[in-house]
Structure formats: structure tokens, C-alpha cells
Design a protein around this motif. Structure first.
Motif, PDB file in Angstrom:
ATOM      1  N   ASN A   1      87.154  41.104  15.593  1.00 30.79           N
ATOM      2  CA  ASN A   1      87.290  41.287  14.154  1.00 30.79           C
ATOM      3  C   ASN A   1      86.359  40.295  13.459  1.00 30.79           C
ATOM      4  OD1 ASN A   1      88.004  41.721  11.524  1.00 30.79           O
ATOM      5  ND2 ASN A   1      90.167  41.189  11.762  1.00 30.79           N
TER       6      ASN A   1
ATOM      7  N   THR B   1      85.739  40.218  10.330  1.00 35.42           N
ATOM      8  CA  THR B   1      86.278  39.889   9.003  1.00 35.42           C
ATOM      9  C   THR B   1      87.581  39.123   9.184  1.00 35.42           C
ATOM     10  OG1 THR B   1      85.334  41.984   8.217  1.00 35.42           O
ATOM     11  CG2 THR B   1      86.824  40.827   6.721  1.00 35.42           C
ATOM     12  N   LYS B   2      87.469  37.829   9.358  1.00 33.97           N
ATOM     13  CA  LYS B   2      88.632  37.011   9.724  1.00 33.97           C
ATOM     14  C   LYS B   2      89.724  37.017   8.661  1.00 33.97           C
ATOM     15  CE  LYS B   2      86.650  35.697  13.542  1.00 33.97           C
ATOM     16  NZ  LYS B   2      87.112  36.274  14.835  1.00 33.97           N
TER      17      LYS B   2
ATOM     18  N   LEU C   1      94.951  41.222  11.164  1.00 34.33           N
ATOM     19  CA  LEU C   1      95.472  42.522  11.581  1.00 34.33           C
ATOM     20  C   LEU C   1      96.885  42.451  12.153  1.00 34.33           C
ATOM     21  CD1 LEU C   1      92.354  44.247  13.188  1.00 34.33           C
ATOM     22  CD2 LEU C   1      93.641  45.012  11.191  1.00 34.33           C
TER      23      LEU C   1
ATOM     24  N   GLN D   1      95.642  37.549  14.720  1.00 34.00           N
ATOM     25  CA  GLN D   1      94.739  38.620  15.154  1.00 34.00           C
ATOM     26  C   GLN D   1      95.208  39.201  16.489  1.00 34.00           C
ATOM     27  OE1 GLN D   1      92.479  39.760  13.242  1.00 34.00           O
ATOM     28  NE2 GLN D   1      92.028  38.093  11.806  1.00 34.00           N
TER      29      GLN D   1
ATOM     30  N   ARG E   1      95.924  50.125   9.961  1.00 32.52           N
ATOM     31  CA  ARG E   1      95.786  49.256   8.786  1.00 32.52           C
ATOM     32  C   ARG E   1      95.912  50.080   7.506  1.00 32.52           C
ATOM     33  NH1 ARG E   1      91.100  48.288   5.031  1.00 32.52           N
ATOM     34  NH2 ARG E   1      91.387  46.190   4.209  1.00 32.52           N
TER      35      ARG E   1
ATOM     36  N   ARG F   1      85.146  53.489  12.337  1.00 30.65           N
ATOM     37  CA  ARG F   1      85.818  52.715  11.290  1.00 30.65           C
ATOM     38  C   ARG F   1      86.241  53.619  10.135  1.00 30.65           C
ATOM     39  NH1 ARG F   1      82.164  48.574  13.228  1.00 30.65           N
ATOM     40  NH2 ARG F   1      80.493  49.242  11.836  1.00 30.65           N
TER      41      ARG F   1
ATOM     42  N   LEU G   1      85.042  45.643  12.140  1.00 35.16           N
ATOM     43  CA  LEU G   1      85.789  45.555  13.391  1.00 35.16           C
ATOM     44  C   LEU G   1      84.973  46.239  14.477  1.00 35.16           C
ATOM     45  CD1 LEU G   1      88.701  44.731  14.476  1.00 35.16           C
ATOM     46  CD2 LEU G   1      89.293  47.147  14.177  1.00 35.16           C
TER      47      LEU G   1
END
Length: 430
Positions: free
Chosen positions: A51, A53-54, A58, A123, A150, A196, A382
């Protein structure tokens, strides 16, 4: 056409499992899988979720039990008779029987291997290990599951009318893009948005909208299941996975330097001269082209997937000219972080200079930006990548250093072997 809002409101995953089929995946994965099945069937690999995009935590959004239920469902899937018939008998890129009988027999008996799932610092750590041809087919469904779960988490408490309005706004947003794209006379565009996407039903709707709205300017979709059901072309060639694993298997620096070209030699043999698209940026486009053997100059084109897209296309045009090729007969496929504005700009810049095509991904199939409070449905970056091959780490340098991956020491070694100089970082959009 599905009533997406109602299906989301009903929350019935038995009717709407996130992954419906083993061919609910990108076409290039099956093409690469056949090549790996033939050339490297005994290679052991590990794929891991990453991931980028920290800020999107998730494991705090997606229920672990629900994730396991969806992953276990994927492991129960096998090809249906109709899917097998389509793969065996359809014409792809003008070629009959793209998939060989021995590969199809293997694929028809395949069940995806086990997964490992844990949680660390908000995560999910999700990984897959085993034989390369089996494990590689986890990449796309794993990403699709997490992206859609998500989305479901954000939408779960919305009412029926709220969902109806949300999807109406999203449909309007996409249709406005389609209307702008119609104005590009030379447009050739394909859906590359499986990995995605917002959801399967939404990607399916997007493909139908593009088919009606763009007509012949819409080339097809990377998603095999949607291509089969909607009777459009399945689009795709190869990806970074092949040179990353081939390179990890190299025993010497000389073999490492040759690995990206060895991949394409095997690819050429596998497909009898078809699907001749170069993906040059795994270890730097400039270095790749400078060192490329002459036999690659006759290939159909190049896919630009990182770095500044215009700079990459200019470099390809200069390379073809220097090697005695006519760039106007070559194809450049742009596929990184595209949206309407960039497609319009690149189309105008390269019109008449080279044949241009676009693989439109996340901002086609998952552009819900600004449609819910706190922008909770904005897409994020992701990926699921091969991180080891035969117990050796893989490395990707990319034309964008923000997309580099691998152990620091190995990254430095690869930079030395490939002669990679200074790079300019670009934002990773999605």
C-alpha cells in the motif's frame, strides 16, 4: 444493465462476489502466465501487497473476516466450460488459438494456491508463495478484492436514495469525460482499470458506457470476463513482472544486464512475432533503449508506464529515428495515471508523429473523487508485486524513483549494472 445502487444496498455477496471468475483478471496476466508456464514453470515466487498510500489504513476499514471470506471464495473458483471455450477458440489480436492446448489443460484444472494474511500497524500484510504460474494469478483478484471492500466499507451505512444519487453523479462524471474524448479525432483508448476499480459492476458499466459513447475509438478492455460478456476486444501484452523475476534469477552482473532482453526474446518466441510491445522502464527507459539489440527496433511499439509521459514518447521517437525506423508507423501506448486532460494533451502533442493509444486505468473505473464526505472514495495506490524469486529479492527501478522497490543494497547494485543516472521524481497519482 445492472441497478448498481440497489445491488450495493442489498449487500448480498452471494449474488455479487467481488471476484466472479478466474478470468475476472487482466488479459496480459494470462498471456504472461502462458509464457511463464512454458519457460519458467518451476520458478518459486512470492507476491506481496504494497500500500503506497500509507494514510489509507486498510485493516481499520476492511473487516478481516470479510476479506478472508472473499479470498477463500477465489480459491474455490475454476474455469467454466464457456470460459474455457472462449479462451481456446476466440481470435485475439487476429490470432486463432492464442492459448496453447497444454496451457489450457493446466489452467482448466487450476485452483489458486493458499495465501498468508496478517495485520501490522493498521495495514494488511497479504502474501502468496509457490510456483510462479500459479501465484502470479493472485495479483489482480487480490487488488480488486481490497479495493472493492474499501468501497463497501465507505458505502455500508448509506441509504437507498443516497446510493442512487451517488451513482447517478458518478455516471454523469464519467459521461462528461466521454463527451470530451469524442472530440479527439485520432483517439484509440482501452480500459485498463481492473486492478484498482471501484467494483466489478462499476467497471462493467464503464465499459458499456465507453462502447456506446466512443464507438470505434474504444479499443476494448483488459478485463477478460467483461470482454467475453460484452463481446469487445481483450487488450494487453506484458508487464514489469517478467523482467523483475528474470533479473532476480540472474547469477552474474552480465546476466542481469541481459535479463530484460531475454524476457522479450522468450516473448517473441512464445507469440510467433505477435504482441510486440516493449515495456522499457523497469530499469530505466533511456538505458534500456541505448543498450537494446537491433532486432527490437522492428517491434510494433512501446508502452509508457512511468516518468514524464511526453518525455518517454520523445525518447522513443528519437530512438526509432536513430535506428532507421519511421516513428509514424510505430505505436506509443500511454498507461500511467491518465485522465481526460492528460489524454487530450498527449493526443495533440503527438498527432501525426507517432500512432498513439491509451490504456486508461484507475481514473476511468474508480473516479469517485469529491462524491462523498471527506473524499472517502478517492482512489489510492495499492499494488501487489513479485518480491522474491527462488529466494532472491526482486527490484524495480522505474523511470519514477517514487515507484522503485526492493532492498536498498540491491537497488544500488541494479543502478550500477544498468548505469542508471539521476532521475526526476513524479507524483504517484494512482
Amino acid at each position: 444493465m445492472a441497478d448498481i445502487a440497489t445491488r450495493v444496498y442489498n449487500h448480498n455477496w452471494k449474488i455479487d462476489p467481488i471476484i466472479r471468475s478466474l478470468i475476472d483478471t487482466d488479459f496480459y496476466k494470462l498471456l504472461m502466465c502462458q509464457s511463464v508456464f512454458r519457460n519458467k514453470p518451476d520458478t518459486r515466487v512470492e507476491f506481496s501487497l504494497i500500500n503506497r498510500t500509507k494514510s489509507i489504513r486498510l485493516a481499520e476499514l476492511v473487516d478481516e473476516g470479510e476479506l478472508r471470506e472473499q479470498l477463500d471464495h477465489i480459491r474455490s473458483l475454476s474455469l467454466s466450460r464457456g470460459e474455457s471455450t472462449w479462451l481456446r477458440g476466440n481470435t485475439f489480436y487476429g490470432k486463432r488459438q492464442m492459448f496453447r492446448p497444454d496451457f489450457m489443460e493446466w489452467f482448466e484444472n487450476l485452483r489458486l494456491p493458499p495465501y498468508e494474511l496478517s495485520v501490522r500497524d493498521g495495514q494488511y500484510e497479504l502474501s502468496f508463495e509457490g510456483a510462479w504460474p500459479e501465484v502470479m494469478l493472485w495479483e489482480i483478484p487480490a487488488l480488486s478484492v481490497l479495493m472493492e471492500l474499501r468501497s463497501k466499507a465507505v458505502l455500508r451505512d448509506m441509504g437507498r436514495f443516497e446510493l442512487q444519487v451517488l451513482y447517478a453523479r458518478a455516471m454523469t462524471k464519467l459521461w462528461e469525460k466521454v463527451e470530451r474524448l469524442r472530440a479527439i479525432d485520432t483517439l484509440r483508448l482501452a480500459d485498463f482499470g481492473t486492478r484498482r476499480r471501484h467494483s466489478f459492476l462499476w467497471q462493467d458499466w464503464c465499459v458499456q458506457a465507453m462502447t456506446e459513447g466512443l464507438g470505434d475509438k474504444f479499443a476494448g478492455t483488459s478485463n477478460c470476463l467483461i470482454a467475453m460478456r460484452r463481446e469487445v476486444e481483450a487488450i494487453g501484452t506484458n508487464a514489469h513482472e517478467l523482467p523483475m523475476v528474470y533479473s532476480a534469477l540472474a547469477d552474474t552482473d552480465a546476466e542481469l544486464a541481459d535479463a530484460p532482453y531475454r524476457v522479450l526474446a522468450d516473448w517473441h518466441e512464445e507469440h510467433d512475432g505477435n504482441l510486440r510491445i516493449i515495456l522499457p522502464d523497469t530499469y530505466g527507459t533511456k538505458v534500456f533503449l541505448d543498450r537494446a539489440p537491433d532486432w527490437l527496433t522492428s517491434w510494433t511499439g512501446i508502452r509508457i508506464d512511468s516518468g514524464d509521459p511526453a518525455e518517454g514518447a520523445e525518447r522513443a521517437i528519437a530512438w526509432w529515428r536513430a535506428r532507421g525506423e519511421d516513428p509514424t508507423e510505430k505505436l506509443v501506448i500511454f498507461s500511467d495515471g491518465l485522465d481526460v486532460e492528460k489524454i487530450e494533451t498527449l493526443s495533440a502533442q503527438f498527432a501525426g508523429r507517432v500512432r498513439v493509444s491509451f490504456g486508461w486505468g484507475t481514473l476511468l473505473t474508480n473516479d469517485f473523487r469529491g462524491l462523498v464526505p471527506d473524499d472517502g472514495l478517492a482512489p489510492f495506490s495499492l499494488v501487489c508485486k513479485a518480491v522474491r524469486a527462488n529466494d532472491r529479492p526482486t527490484v524495480k527501478l522505474s523511470d519514477n524513483p517514487n515507484k522503485a522497490m526492493g532492498p536498498a543494497a540491491e537497488i544500488e547494485r541494479y543502478k550500477r549494472v544498468f548505469g542508471l543516472g539521476a532521475q526526476t521524481a513524479q507524483p504517484v497519482v494512482v
